[in-house]
Design a protein around this motif. Structure first.
Motif, short mmCIF file in Angstrom:
data_model
loop_
_atom_site.label_atom_id
_atom_site.label_comp_id
_atom_site.label_asym_id
_atom_site.label_seq_id
_atom_site.Cartn_x
_atom_site.Cartn_y
_atom_site.Cartn_z
N ARG A 1 -19.34 -129.57 40.76
CA ARG A 1 -20.79 -129.53 41.01
C ARG A 1 -21.50 -130.21 39.84
NH1 ARG A 1 -23.60 -126.16 38.07
NH2 ARG A 1 -22.57 -124.52 36.91
N PRO A 2 -22.70 -130.71 40.08
CA PRO A 2 -23.42 -131.40 39.01
C PRO A 2 -23.72 -130.49 37.82
CG PRO A 2 -24.47 -131.80 41.13
CD PRO A 2 -23.43 -130.74 41.34
N LEU A 3 -23.71 -131.07 36.63
CA LEU A 3 -24.11 -130.35 35.43
C LEU A 3 -25.62 -130.51 35.23
CD1 LEU A 3 -21.54 -131.22 32.60
CD2 LEU A 3 -22.04 -128.97 33.52
N THR A 4 -26.29 -129.43 34.90
CA THR A 4 -27.72 -129.54 34.60
C THR A 4 -27.87 -129.96 33.14
OG1 THR A 4 -27.90 -127.25 33.84
CG2 THR A 4 -28.24 -127.66 36.22
N ILE A 5 -29.08 -130.36 32.79
CA ILE A 5 -29.36 -130.73 31.40
C ILE A 5 -29.08 -129.54 30.49
CG2 ILE A 5 -31.21 -131.35 29.79
CD1 ILE A 5 -32.43 -133.07 32.01
N ARG A 6 -29.48 -128.35 30.90
CA ARG A 6 -29.25 -127.15 30.09
C ARG A 6 -27.75 -126.90 29.90
NH1 ARG A 6 -32.14 -122.91 28.48
NH2 ARG A 6 -33.87 -123.31 29.87
N GLU A 7 -26.97 -127.02 30.97
CA GLU A 7 -25.52 -126.79 30.87
C GLU A 7 -24.85 -127.81 29.94
OE1 GLU A 7 -24.64 -124.84 35.28
OE2 GLU A 7 -24.67 -127.04 35.04
N LEU A 8 -25.26 -129.07 30.05
CA LEU A 8 -24.67 -130.09 29.18
C LEU A 8 -25.11 -129.86 27.73
CD1 LEU A 8 -22.90 -132.56 28.85
CD2 LEU A 8 -24.90 -133.98 29.36
N ALA A 9 -26.36 -129.48 27.54
CA ALA A 9 -26.86 -129.20 26.19
C ALA A 9 -26.09 -128.03 25.56
CB ALA A 9 -28.35 -128.90 26.23
N ASP A 10 -25.86 -126.99 26.33
CA ASP A 10 -25.10 -125.84 25.82
C ASP A 10 -23.67 -126.24 25.47
OD1 ASP A 10 -27.32 -124.24 26.12
OD2 ASP A 10 -26.66 -123.33 28.02
N ALA A 11 -23.04 -127.02 26.34
CA ALA A 11 -21.66 -127.46 26.09
C ALA A 11 -21.57 -128.38 24.88
CB ALA A 11 -21.11 -128.17 27.33
N ALA A 12 -22.61 -129.18 24.65
CA ALA A 12 -22.60 -130.15 23.57
C ALA A 12 -23.11 -129.59 22.25
CB ALA A 12 -23.44 -131.37 23.95
N GLY A 13 -23.71 -128.40 22.30
CA GLY A 13 -24.30 -127.83 21.09
C GLY A 13 -25.53 -128.60 20.66
N ALA A 14 -26.27 -129.10 21.64
CA ALA A 14 -27.50 -129.86 21.38
C ALA A 14 -28.64 -129.22 22.15
CB ALA A 14 -27.31 -131.31 21.81
N SER A 15 -29.85 -129.62 21.82
CA SER A 15 -31.01 -129.08 22.53
C SER A 15 -31.19 -129.80 23.88
CB SER A 15 -32.27 -129.24 21.69
OG SER A 15 -32.59 -130.60 21.55
N LYS A 16 -31.91 -129.15 24.78
CA LYS A 16 -32.21 -129.77 26.08
C LYS A 16 -33.02 -131.04 25.87
CE LYS A 16 -34.45 -127.10 28.63
NZ LYS A 16 -35.18 -126.27 29.58
N SER A 17 -33.93 -131.02 24.91
CA SER A 17 -34.77 -132.20 24.68
C SER A 17 -33.95 -133.40 24.19
CB SER A 17 -35.90 -131.89 23.70
OG SER A 17 -35.38 -131.52 22.44
N LYS A 18 -32.90 -133.15 23.42
CA LYS A 18 -32.04 -134.26 22.97
C LYS A 18 -31.25 -134.85 24.14
CE LYS A 18 -31.76 -133.01 18.19
NZ LYS A 18 -30.96 -132.53 17.08
N ILE A 19 -30.76 -134.00 25.01
CA ILE A 19 -30.02 -134.50 26.20
C ILE A 19 -30.99 -135.24 27.11
CG2 ILE A 19 -28.68 -133.86 28.23
CD1 ILE A 19 -27.18 -133.52 25.53
N HIS A 20 -32.18 -134.70 27.29
CA HIS A 20 -33.19 -135.38 28.12
C HIS A 20 -33.53 -136.74 27.52
CE1 HIS A 20 -37.19 -136.37 29.70
NE2 HIS A 20 -36.71 -135.81 30.81
N ALA A 21 -33.65 -136.82 26.18
CA ALA A 21 -33.96 -138.09 25.52
C ALA A 21 -32.83 -139.10 25.71
CB ALA A 21 -34.22 -137.85 24.03
#
Length: 123
Positions: free
Chosen positions: A25-45
């Motif tokens: 299933r698709p990863l959300t920005i929040r899920e990827l941010a949590d997995a990467a140890g980064a903020s949602k805003s950094k993933i969005h950027a």
């Protein structure tokens, strides 16, 4: 020696990989941010192209969460040209001094002991 930051190859590729995540299933920005140890805003950027680089550890965690090899999504940028930047982040430039005397041409770089007068026509 490890690079300071890795460059994202393509923000659209990151978006597509998030849609086809390994768990089916698709990863959300929040899920990827949590997995990467980064903020949602950094993933969005990263997704918007506003930000194009990340530290190597974050790049590794992003690609692990997406189930791809790191070099499929990130690359090490070429070193900065000599003199354009240094380790402290200061820019060094050679500046050419242009004499403000109106009679001198801007290309003239040699020093004269006497003032130069405009050519009034030679006989």
């Amino acid at each position: 020696m490890t690079p300071d930051r890795l460059q994202l190859t393509d923000s659209e590729l990151l978006r597509r990989l998030m849609r086809w995540a390994p768990n089916g299933r698709p990863l959300t920005i929040r899920e990827l941010a949590d997995a990467a140890g980064a903020s949602k805003s950094k993933i969005h950027a990263l997704l918007s192209g506003e930000r194009t680089t990340v530290p190597p550890d974050v790049a590794g965690r992003i690609t692990t969460a997406l189930g791809v090899h790191e070099r499929a999504l990130f690359f090490q940028p070429l070193p900065t040209p000599m003199g354009a930047d240094n380790a402290k982040g200061h820019r060094h430039e050679r500046k050419r001094t242009v004499d403000a005397h109106a009679a001198r041409s801007s290309q003239e770089l040699v020093h004269h002991d006497r003032p130069i007068r405009p050519d009034r026509g030679r006989p």
